[in-house]
Design an enzyme around this catalytic site. Sequence first.
Site, short mmCIF file in Angstrom:
data_model
loop_
_atom_site.label_atom_id
_atom_site.label_comp_id
_atom_site.label_asym_id
_atom_site.label_seq_id
_atom_site.Cartn_x
_atom_site.Cartn_y
_atom_site.Cartn_z
N LYS A 80 0.84 -1.19 0.00
CA LYS A 80 0.00 0.00 0.00
C LYS A 80 0.88 1.25 0.00
O LYS A 80 1.89 1.30 0.72
CB LYS A 80 -0.89 -0.04 1.25
CG LYS A 80 -1.95 1.04 1.35
CD LYS A 80 -2.81 0.83 2.59
CE LYS A 80 -3.93 1.84 2.75
NZ LYS A 80 -4.75 1.60 3.97
N SER A 155 -9.71 1.58 3.02
CA SER A 155 -8.87 2.34 2.13
C SER A 155 -7.82 1.51 1.38
O SER A 155 -7.27 1.98 0.39
CB SER A 155 -8.15 3.43 2.93
OG SER A 155 -7.26 2.86 3.87
N SER A 179 -9.67 -0.80 7.26
CA SER A 179 -9.13 -0.67 5.90
C SER A 179 -8.40 -1.87 5.34
O SER A 179 -8.06 -1.88 4.16
CB SER A 179 -8.22 0.54 5.81
OG SER A 179 -9.01 1.69 5.64
N1 GLN Z 1 -13.08 3.79 6.50
C1 GLN Z 1 -12.50 4.25 7.72
C2 GLN Z 1 -12.12 5.69 7.55
O1 GLN Z 1 -12.47 6.24 6.59
C3 GLN Z 1 -11.31 3.41 8.07
C4 GLN Z 1 -10.11 3.75 7.29
C5 GLN Z 1 -8.91 2.96 7.67
O2 GLN Z 1 -9.00 1.92 8.31
N2 GLN Z 1 -7.75 3.46 7.28
O3 GLN Z 1 -11.47 6.28 8.36
#
Ligand code: GLN
Length: 486
Positions: A80, A155, A179
Site C-alpha cells: 500500500k 482504504s 481498511s
Molecule cells: N473507513 C474508515 C475511515 O475512513 C477506516 C479507514 C482505515 O481503516 N484506514 O477512516
Amino acid sequence: MSKFYEYSICELNSLLLKKEIKAVEITESYLKRIEKLDGKIGSYLTITAEEALKQAAIVDKKIVNGEKISVLAGIPLAIKDNMCIKGIKTTCASKILHNFIPPYDATVVKKLDNEDYVLLGKTNLDEFAMGASTENSGFKITHNPWDLSCVPGGSSGGSAAVVAAREAVAALGSDTGGSIRQPAACCGVVGLKPTYGLVSRFGLVAFASSLDQIGPITRDVRDAAVLLNIISGHDECDSTSINKELPDYTAGLGDGVKGLKIGLPKEYFSDWVDAEVAVCMDSARKILENLGAEFIDISLPHTEYGVATYYIIATAEASANLARYDGVKYGYRSPDYNNFLQMQKNTREEGFGAEVKRRIMLGTYVLSSGYYDAYYLKAQKVRSLIKNDFDQAFSDCDLIMTPTIAEPAFKLGEKTSDPLKMYLSDIFTISANLAGIPAISIPAGFAKEGLPIGLQFLGGAFSEDMILKAAYAFEQATDYHLKWPK
Ligand code: GLN
C-alpha cells in the site's frame, strides 16, 4: 505450467525449492498480468518492474548456488502506498506527497527485504487511508475485480484488488478502522488486522496513530500466517511496539475448532444486515458447528457508539499528524504565494483533497478548547467502554464471529456524496481498532450477483494464532477462497 499467478506464497515456495520454476519467470508472469489487467482495475500507483526483475534474479542465483532461501524469497508482493520504501515514491494517494521519495524503509519493508521478497509496486488507497471505497484517492479510482462497476472497498482497495485479480501473490495494507478487512471482504480475499503493537508502524505514514496497524492481505489463511510471522515483532523505532515472545503463526493452523466457544454479538446481527450476508453467516455457523465449535449469544452493548467515537478520535489524531504537511520540509509546495503564511495556506488548500480537509476540520474542532471535554475526552471514555465490552465478552467466549461488512461491495459513486453513509461501511470493523484487538476477514460466500461476502473473527489481544486457526478450519471446509474473478 505457465499460470504462475494461480499459486499462493507457500505453493510457489515449494515449486522454487523443487527448481520447477524460476523466480524471474514468476515475476515476469505477474508483470505481464499487470500490464494486461491494471488498465481496467487501476490498483497500482507505481510499478517497479525493473527492480522486481533484478530482485528475482538474485533469488534465482541463490537457488542455483544452493543457498538456503526464505519462504518469501522470489515472491512478488504489492505494498500500500502509505508505507515508506527507500528510493521509491510514497504518495499516500495525495497530491501533497506526489513527489515524496522516502530516504528510509518502513520496518515492515525492511523485514520483507531480509527475506528476499520481490516488490511489484505500490497500491492505490483513499488519500491518507481516509475512506472505505478508494474513491478518495487523489490520483485514480480502483475498480472491484469481481464487478468493475463496484468499489473494491477501502482504504486498502488497491492492495485487496491486486490480490483478488492475481496481480500480486499477496499485499500489505493498513487498518485504522477497517481498511484491511473491509476491502478484503469486498474483494473476496483474506485480510488480517493484528493486535495494536504487534507490527511496527515505523515508516507507515500516520493517519490515527493509536489505531493504525499494518497487516497482510492474502488469497488464503496460511499465506496470512506466513506474512504475519515475518512482519510482526518488536521494533525500537516504534514506541508502541510490544516486546514479547511470539508464536510461529503457521504452527497451530491445523489444530481445528473443536471445543472453541464462539460468541455471536446480537448488535452485529441486526435487521439492516443484508439478507444474503445473513444467509452466509448462518451457513458459516453450521459449518463451524459441524467442525466442533460451540456458539453462544453475547452482547457488545456499546457497539452503536463505535462509529461516532472513532470519527472523533481518528480525526483528532489525523489533524495533529497532518499538520506536518506545510510545504516546507517535503512534498508539494504551492507556487502561488507572497509570504510564508500564504504559502502554507495555499499548499494545504491545493494539496489535500476534500475528505482529508473535512477530517482536519473535524479533528481540530473536537480538540479545540471549549469542545475538548465534550467531544474528545468523552470519546476516549466511550473507547474504554467499548474495550470493556470485549474484555467482558472474552471471559465468556474464545472468539467472536460477525459479518465483516453489512452488505457486499457497493457501486462506484453510490456513497461519495454522503460521507456519513460511507462512514457507516465500517460499523463492524471499527470497534476492533478502538479496542486494539486482532481481527480477520475471510471469504464466506457470494451474493447472487457474484460479489464476495466476508466473515470476521475477532479475538482478545495477541490471540492471532487462535483467529488464524479458526479461519483456517473454516477455509479448509469451504472453497470460497479458491474462486477468483473471471
Ligand atoms: N473507513 C474508515 C475511515 O475512513 C477506516 C479507514 C482505515 O481503516 N484506514 O477512516
